[in-house]
Design a protein around this motif. Structure first.
Motif, mmCIF file in Angstrom:
data_model
loop_
_atom_site.group_PDB
_atom_site.id
_atom_site.type_symbol
_atom_site.label_atom_id
_atom_site.label_comp_id
_atom_site.label_asym_id
_atom_site.label_seq_id
_atom_site.Cartn_x
_atom_site.Cartn_y
_atom_site.Cartn_z
ATOM 1 N N ASP A 95 0.829 -1.207 0.000
ATOM 2 C CA ASP A 95 0.000 0.000 0.000
ATOM 3 C C ASP A 95 0.863 1.257 0.000
ATOM 4 O OD1 ASP A 95 -2.296 -1.492 -0.029
ATOM 5 O OD2 ASP A 95 -2.607 -1.431 2.135
ATOM 6 N N HIS A 96 2.044 1.180 0.598
ATOM 7 C CA HIS A 96 2.954 2.321 0.576
ATOM 8 C C HIS A 96 3.421 2.615 -0.853
ATOM 9 C CE1 HIS A 96 6.042 5.108 1.921
ATOM 10 N NE2 HIS A 96 6.929 4.443 1.200
ATOM 11 N N GLN A 97 3.735 1.563 -1.620
ATOM 12 C CA GLN A 97 4.096 1.758 -3.023
ATOM 13 C C GLN A 97 2.920 2.316 -3.815
ATOM 14 O OE1 GLN A 97 5.626 -2.436 -3.397
ATOM 15 N NE2 GLN A 97 7.218 -1.444 -4.621
ATOM 16 N N ALA A 98 1.712 1.859 -3.510
ATOM 17 C CA ALA A 98 0.525 2.360 -4.205
ATOM 18 C C ALA A 98 0.351 3.862 -3.966
ATOM 19 C CB ALA A 98 -0.709 1.592 -3.741
ATOM 20 N N PHE A 99 0.563 4.296 -2.733
ATOM 21 C CA PHE A 99 0.442 5.729 -2.429
ATOM 22 C C PHE A 99 1.507 6.529 -3.181
ATOM 23 C CE2 PHE A 99 1.483 9.492 0.076
ATOM 24 C CZ PHE A 99 0.231 10.097 0.156
ATOM 25 N N GLY A 100 2.730 6.013 -3.228
ATOM 26 C CA GLY A 100 3.771 6.711 -3.972
ATOM 27 C C GLY A 100 3.447 6.817 -5.454
ATOM 28 N N TYR A 101 2.838 5.767 -6.011
ATOM 29 C CA TYR A 101 2.461 5.804 -7.418
ATOM 30 C C TYR A 101 1.377 6.846 -7.668
ATOM 31 C CZ TYR A 101 0.112 4.352 -11.714
ATOM 32 O OH TYR A 101 -0.484 4.335 -12.937
ATOM 33 N N VAL A 102 0.360 6.879 -6.804
ATOM 34 C CA VAL A 102 -0.728 7.847 -6.962
ATOM 35 C C VAL A 102 -0.193 9.271 -6.846
ATOM 36 C CG1 VAL A 102 -2.843 8.724 -5.888
ATOM 37 C CG2 VAL A 102 -2.534 6.274 -6.217
ATOM 38 N N ALA A 103 0.719 9.498 -5.892
ATOM 39 C CA ALA A 103 1.253 10.843 -5.691
ATOM 40 C C ALA A 103 2.052 11.330 -6.897
ATOM 41 C CB ALA A 103 2.134 10.861 -4.433
ATOM 42 N N ARG A 105 1.592 10.038 -10.140
ATOM 43 C CA ARG A 105 0.940 9.756 -11.404
ATOM 44 C C ARG A 105 -0.040 10.851 -11.835
ATOM 45 N NH1 ARG A 105 -3.968 9.008 -13.984
ATOM 46 N NH2 ARG A 105 -3.273 8.339 -16.039
ATOM 47 N N TRP A 106 -0.615 11.583 -10.882
ATOM 48 C CA TRP A 106 -1.683 12.513 -11.257
ATOM 49 C C TRP A 106 -1.222 13.625 -12.215
ATOM 50 C CZ3 TRP A 106 -1.560 17.713 -10.189
ATOM 51 C CH2 TRP A 106 -0.671 18.150 -9.194
ATOM 52 N N PRO A 107 0.009 14.188 -12.087
ATOM 53 C CA PRO A 107 0.387 15.197 -13.092
ATOM 54 C C PRO A 107 0.434 14.634 -14.511
ATOM 55 C CG PRO A 107 1.864 15.282 -11.186
ATOM 56 C CD PRO A 107 1.075 14.017 -11.080
ATOM 57 N N LEU A 108 0.896 13.401 -14.644
ATOM 58 C CA LEU A 108 0.946 12.787 -15.969
ATOM 59 C C LEU A 108 -0.464 12.576 -16.511
ATOM 60 C CD1 LEU A 108 2.611 11.515 -18.225
ATOM 61 C CD2 LEU A 108 2.551 9.356 -16.959
ATOM 62 N N GLY A 109 -1.384 12.171 -15.649
ATOM 63 C CA GLY A 109 -2.762 11.990 -16.092
ATOM 64 C C GLY A 109 -3.397 13.290 -16.536
ATOM 65 N N LEU A 110 -3.161 14.362 -15.785
ATOM 66 C CA LEU A 110 -3.702 15.661 -16.189
ATOM 67 C C LEU A 110 -3.062 16.142 -17.482
ATOM 68 C CD1 LEU A 110 -3.999 17.540 -12.781
ATOM 69 C CD2 LEU A 110 -5.747 16.287 -14.049
ATOM 70 N N LEU A 111 -1.765 15.851 -17.683
ATOM 71 C CA LEU A 111 -1.117 16.192 -18.946
ATOM 72 C C LEU A 111 -1.796 15.465 -20.105
ATOM 73 C CD1 LEU A 111 1.158 17.516 -20.579
ATOM 74 C CD2 LEU A 111 2.596 15.529 -20.033
ATOM 75 N N GLY A 112 -2.101 14.186 -19.899
ATOM 76 C CA GLY A 112 -2.833 13.456 -20.928
ATOM 77 C C GLY A 112 -4.188 14.074 -21.208
ATOM 78 N N GLY A 113 -4.892 14.522 -20.145
ATOM 79 C CA GLY A 113 -6.176 15.189 -20.352
ATOM 80 C C GLY A 113 -6.028 16.479 -21.128
#
Length: 415
Positions: A95-103, A105-113
């Motif tokens: 779950d710690h790795q999952a939190f690091g990924y979410v933290a 990943r969101w700029p890349l997702g917004l860039l895609g948007g």
């Protein structure tokens, strides 16, 4: 226990260029929506830091809850990546790795948007200009002299428009590749973790193999003591009585009984040797030996054998013992009226438009009986089989609900 195939399904059009493009576009779009959700989640988490400052003892509980929520978001991300980007080998991760990924990943997702929005805007502008060119100013693209958009204007605008379209498409492809790379970086174990888990698995497999060997030795000793040894004792007694008898007819009858006991002792000894290792397996092959097991079974057996090539000798031996032990358990405990055995090959999936390969990557054995079920996976026999299969890096699954049927499935890699 039930086996679940977690490999992502390949939709129609998987290997065609329009199909791949549409799937990448859909994946980036959905990733942008998830990025918004991830940004909101991180903002809420930032607000959750306030009670940590006020009450430091709440820090572990808040962090655990946050990490669990991040794990749920990553589950959605994994489904998106598997469905639209063919990434199905992520994990295991904490779950710690999952939190690091979410933290991260969101700029890349917004860039895609943002890239998607630019593409939509460019298509709208292009459609409006073409409409004005066709219908003569209906959409407001009027030149300074009041005329409609001319063909020369459309031709001049088409050059930078195509360049921008190309850059936009390359941007979408780049975001998709970065998305996959980021997921693999954060959601796959490191080489050290893989080696540590592999060492742990090998240590466990070695212990299981040692236990299997010890159980096998005890079983051989028990078979020799209760079977062959008893018959040899009876044979000695009969011969002793025949030697002391003064009645020729009685002596002949005792010798005949002794001869029968010797034949039965030899048959028992052959059975013990067969269960230790069937040497006929090297001579006849797996198909004939399994057919012989099916013929000797006290319960009617339906055998389906579909292996294009003969597997390696160690795999043949393991398959033989899986089938033999499964038949023995079904005969003794299941109360079944019918047993079905399937031996088939697991072959790698062929790419779209190519002939399926004939190379056997694994042997899959399935033994199913229609008995009353309720088999104990922790029983000595089934535990020994699981250890034997694990020694070859195989998988062993038992499905035996109360009321039946019982299915034993083993997959043994041939590499």
């Amino acid at each position: 226990m039930q086996a679940i195939d977690a490999r992502p399904a390949k939709p129609f059009g998987h290997s065609t260029l329009p199909g791949r493009s549409a799937r990448v576009l859909a994946g980036v779009t959905l990733g942008a929506l998830l990025a918004l959700a991830e940004l909101v989640f991180l903002l809420v988490f930032a607000l959750g830091l306030i009670p940590i400052v006020a009450v430091p003892r709440s820090r572990p509980a808040v962090i655990r809850f946050t990490h669990r929520c991040a794990g749920q978001l990553v589950t959605l991300e994994r489904r998106r990546l598997a469905r639209f980007h063919d990434v199905g080998d992520l994990g295991p991760y904490s779950d710690h790795q999952a939190f690091g990924y979410v933290a991260r990943r969101w700029p890349l997702g917004l860039l895609g948007g943002l890239v998607i929005l630019l593409l939509v805007f460019g298509l709208i502008v292009t459609g409006s200009m073409l409409s004005a060119w066709v219908v003569g100013g209906t959409w407001g693209f009027i030149e300074e002299d009041g005329g409609a958009v001319s063909s020369a204007t459309v031709a001049v605008a088409a050059i930078p428009g195509l360049v921008l379209l190309y850059l936009n498409v390359m941007g979408i492809a780049g975001v998709s590749q970065l998305d996959v790379a980021l997921a693999r970086h954060h959601l796959t174990p490191s080489a050290e973790d893989v080696l540590a888990r592999r060492v742990s698995e090998l240590t466990l497999s070695r212990a299981e193999v040692v236990q299997v060997v010890n159980d096998e030795r005890r079983r051989i000793e028990r078979d020799l003591h209760d079977g062959v040894q008893q018959r040899l004792v009876a044979l000695g007694l009969l011969l002793s009585r025949a030697r002391r008898s003064r009645d020729p007819a009685r002596a002949a009858d005792l010798v005949r009984q002794a001869h029968d006991e010797s034949e039965q002792a030899l048959a028992d000894l052959r059975d013990v040797a067969w269960r230790v290792y069937p040497t006929v397996l090297d001579q006849l092959g797996l198909h004939d030996v399994v057919s012989l097991l099916a013929e000797r079974s006290a319960i009617p057996v339906t055998l389906t054998y579909d292996l294009p090539v003969r597997p390696p000798a160690p795999i043949e031996t393991a398959v033989y013992f899986v089938i033999s032990e499964a038949l023995t358990n079904a005969t003794k405990h299941s109360g079944a009226q019918r047993i079905r055995i399937t031996v088939q090959a697991a072959v790698p999936a062929a790419p779209f438009g190519f002939t399926p390969p004939t190379e056997t990557t694994a042997v899959v054995v399935t033994v199913t009986d229609d008995g009353h079920g309720g088999a104990d996976p922790d029983g000595r026999g089934l535990t020994g089989l699981a250890g034997r299969v694990a020694a070859y890096d195989g998988s062993f699954v038992i499905d035996s609900p109360p009321g039946g049927p019982t299915t034993i499935r083993a997959e043994l890699p041939c590499a």
